[in-house]
Design an enzyme around this catalytic site. Structure first.
Site, PDB file in Angstrom:
ATOM      1  N   ASP A 143       0.769  -1.237   0.000  1.00  0.00           N
ATOM      2  CA  ASP A 143       0.000   0.000   0.000  1.00  0.00           C
ATOM      3  C   ASP A 143       0.806   1.298   0.000  1.00  0.00           C
ATOM      4  O   ASP A 143       2.016   1.320   0.055  1.00  0.00           O
ATOM      5  CB  ASP A 143      -1.034  -0.006   1.113  1.00  0.00           C
ATOM      6  N   LEU A 385     -14.788  -4.091  -1.298  1.00  0.00           N
ATOM      7  CA  LEU A 385     -15.079  -5.475  -0.952  1.00  0.00           C
ATOM      8  C   LEU A 385     -16.492  -5.666  -0.416  1.00  0.00           C
ATOM      9  O   LEU A 385     -16.998  -6.789  -0.407  1.00  0.00           O
ATOM     10  CB  LEU A 385     -14.053  -5.971   0.068  1.00  0.00           C
ATOM     11  N   LYS A 388     -18.589  -7.293  -2.995  1.00  0.00           N
ATOM     12  CA  LYS A 388     -18.335  -8.729  -3.150  1.00  0.00           C
ATOM     13  C   LYS A 388     -18.925  -9.520  -1.985  1.00  0.00           C
ATOM     14  O   LYS A 388     -19.456 -10.628  -2.175  1.00  0.00           O
ATOM     15  CB  LYS A 388     -16.832  -8.978  -3.284  1.00  0.00           C
ATOM     16  N   GLU A 389     -18.825  -8.967  -0.793  1.00  0.00           N
ATOM     17  CA  GLU A 389     -19.389  -9.642   0.379  1.00  0.00           C
ATOM     18  C   GLU A 389     -20.906  -9.793   0.243  1.00  0.00           C
ATOM     19  O   GLU A 389     -21.474 -10.845   0.581  1.00  0.00           O
ATOM     20  CB  GLU A 389     -19.043  -8.862   1.642  1.00  0.00           C
ATOM     21  N   ASP A 507      30.369  -4.538 -28.068  1.00  0.00           N
ATOM     22  CA  ASP A 507      29.141  -3.731 -28.132  1.00  0.00           C
ATOM     23  C   ASP A 507      29.398  -2.407 -27.422  1.00  0.00           C
ATOM     24  O   ASP A 507      30.020  -2.381 -26.358  1.00  0.00           O
ATOM     25  CB  ASP A 507      27.993  -4.496 -27.469  1.00  0.00           C
ATOM     26  N   TYR A 508      28.924  -1.318 -28.013  1.00  0.00           N
ATOM     27  CA  TYR A 508      29.228  -0.011 -27.413  1.00  0.00           C
ATOM     28  C   TYR A 508      28.322   0.296 -26.204  1.00  0.00           C
ATOM     29  O   TYR A 508      28.785   0.338 -25.068  1.00  0.00           O
ATOM     30  CB  TYR A 508      29.102   1.113 -28.449  1.00  0.00           C
TER      31      TYR A 508
END
Length: 592
Positions: A143, A385, A388-389, A507-508
């Protein structure tokens, strides 16, 4: 043995005084502690966080005694200085991050002293956690209070696997850019290997901010830093579905009661075709409480036929009552309830039943069971929530969920009635539609909704997050270059010394010179020139510099009289020593 180190602002166990005035450790009702016991045991988890008390609240002896108690629950308390913690929590976390991330820019306060406290408290957490970290451990940070912590831990332990989950919305770029410390927050979060959000919208906003403010490229949901890959994904937080479904079977279908149902019956709110609308929220300006009450008032005004047939159970849980914004909200709320009841109520009927107090689990279950409609209309909400509950308690039964389109849960609960939380008329119309919806339709909709909640519960959410964290570490291991050990250095040196003809492909960017957000600043320094000259002067060596850069830049940095081959622009142009750049194959430009 590896373990999961969970870090949050507060522990799932907190300190309260007992009857004999001694502090004792008690469990806290917390989203991380519900339905996840088996998960935490399997992960061998330990917790770090604040026990809701400051260092000055306890004596040294009390802290030592209570620390042993906390350790029984695998918890490690972090005590902070009250003055600094107040600036961290009531200051930066609550008056800066909370309103800004919920799009209430007019309520956002920017103070340097709050920011400094936020940095210091995050550093305090890092210092407390780091002594217990071991190879193989996973860290899960939770959080908005601790958004700097991932990078602070990463700086000391680059090998550790770190996941971060944000439980509130992440705002769009146009909002986030207002924060004076925006880059520091992003860099803090990018200390994680996995950054998680509730919804794809929040994920998209975060990646947009990283690209536009820090300049890092991303492919799909992977951000490519110089030294590693960070994965960004969404994980909608679930609930302990079986707990709510079983609670509903026991309290509602089995006709058991904790007393709330009897209270509703005594007030003549049940039976006889009467309907109940339920609203449960914490006192907060982000919850859309004022508009919700005005929408119900509009419903009563527009549909007098429902008078004395519909009642509104309006529950608000106390929160931050000392803050002026919350005092003002409470005052407005009280006045609106009074106005509605005085205008539309009668001797036999009170439209709004207003309760200002917390709710126990059993009380919530009973309310979910008895209510025909759940009205949940936050202006902004990371998930929500309660929605949903309510559905879990209505398994195989009717009941209608009305939810705001700006609640994270609405992205999953697509069969609910979804409304604009600022549109009183739309909410009023949704109430009428819900009351008139056939029960068979309600049951069918709820079956579709609860199937998702049953399968993707809180345990599945946690498993999904940790599995993704493990996967991103595997991706990083594949992408990272092989670590050069002392043995490998010796093998390379021996092979180089034994060679009579040697070719070195160099490789540069990222090899000869480090990366930079501005590629034009990555020009060769004296140390690189000295090394290349020394190597190129040996007749056994042939050096080839390979780069995606343009030939003009490379030709300027490395003149033709050097004993160097150059491959420029990803192989389009090549140059041998003392020569000119030529194309390997002539490009057909007729199409241009």
């Amino acid at each position: 043995m590896s373990k999961l180190v969970v870090i949050a602002h507060e522990l799932p166990y907190i300190l309260e005084r007992s009857e004999d005035l001694q502090f004792e450790v008690i469990p806290k009702s917390h989203i991380f502690g519900s339905g996840l016991d088996d998960f935490y045991k399997a992960q061998k988890s330990i917790w770090f966080g604040r026990p809701r008390k400051n260092r000055g609240d306890l004596s040294k002896n009390e802290r030592e005694r209570l620390e042993k108690e906390f350790h029984k629950y695998n918890c490690y308390p972090i005590y902070t200085n009250k003055k600094e913690h107040d600036k961290f929590l009531d200051g930066f976390s609550i008056t800066t991050i909370w309103p800004l991330f919920h799009y209430f820019t007019e309520n956002t306060v920017y103070k340097e002293e709050y920011w400094e406290a936020y940095v210091n408290i995050n550093q305090k957490y890092a210092e407390e956690v780091m002594p217990l970290l071991e190879i193989g451990d996973k860290v899960w940070i939770h959080d908005y209070h601790l958004m700097l912590l991932p990078q602070m831990i990463r700086a000391k332990f680059p090998w550790v696997s770190i996941g971060f989950f944000l439980h509130i919305p992440f705002p769009s770029y146009e909002i986030f850019r207002l924060l004076p410390w925006r880059r520091e927050i992003l860099e803090g979060l990018l200390g994680s290997d996995l950054v998680g959000f509730h919804t794809y919208d929040y994920e998209r906003h975060f990646m947009s901010c990283v690209r536009r403010l820090l300049g890092y490229d991303s492919v799909f949901n992977r951000i490519h830093l110089e030294e590693r890959i960070v994965k960004v994904d969404f994980f909608p937080l679930g609930i302990d579905y079986e707990r709510f479904a079983a609670g509903a079977r026991e309290l509602c279908q089995a006709k058991k009661s904790s007393g709330f149902t009897r209270h509703l019956e005594n007030q003549h709110l049940l039976g006889g075709g009467k309907k109940l609308i339920l609203s449960i929220d914490r006192l907060d300006y982000t919850k859309g409480i004022r508009v919700r009450l005005r929408a119900f008032e509009h419903f009563l005004k527009s549909h007098p036929a429902y008078h004395e047939k519909v009642s509104f159970l309006f529950f608000v849980m106390p929160s931050r009552e000392s803050a002026e914004l919350y005092k003002s909200l409470k005052k407005d709320m009280d006045e609106l309830v009074g106005r509605i009841n005085s205008t539309y109520g009668s001797l036999n009927w009170m439209p709004v039943w207003y309760f200002y107090r917390p709710l126990e689990f059993e009380e919530r279950i009973e309310l979910y069971c008895q209510s025909d409609i759940a009205l949940i209309t936050p202006v902004r909400d990371g998930m929500n929530l309660i929605a949903k509950e309510y559905l879990a308690a209505r398994t195989d039964r009717g009941g209608v969920l009305i939810i705001s389109e700006t609640a994270g849960a609405s992205k999953e609960l697509v069969d609910a009635i979804i409304v604009n939380p600022n549109n009183q008329i739309e909410i009023s119309d949704a109430i009428r539609s819900s009351l008139e919806m056939p029960e068979e339709t309600q049951i069918n909709k709820n079956k579709a909704l609860t199937n998702r909640l049953r399968n993707y519960n809180i345990s599945a959410w946690a498993d999904h997050f940790i599995t993704s964290l493990d996967e991103v570490k595997k991706i990083q291991e594949i992408k990272l270059a092989k670590r050069i050990t002392h043995q490998i250095v010796q093998e390379i040196s021996d092979a180089y010394g034994a060679g009579s003809r040697r070719i070195l492909f160099l490789d540069y960017d990222g090899t000869l010179m480090g990366f930079n957000k501005d590629p034009q600043k990555v020009y060769p320094d004296k140390e690189l020139y000295d090394v290349l000259k020394k190597l190129s002067q040996k007749k056994e060596n042939r050096l080839v510099i390979i780069s995606g850069r343009d030939k003009e830049t490379l030709g300027r940095w490395f003149p033709p009289d050097w004993n160097l081959d150059i491959v420029a622009e990803h192989g389009v142009w090549t140059r041998e020593p003392k020569g000119e750049f030529t194309m390997i194959e002539q490009i057909d430009s007729k199409w241009m």
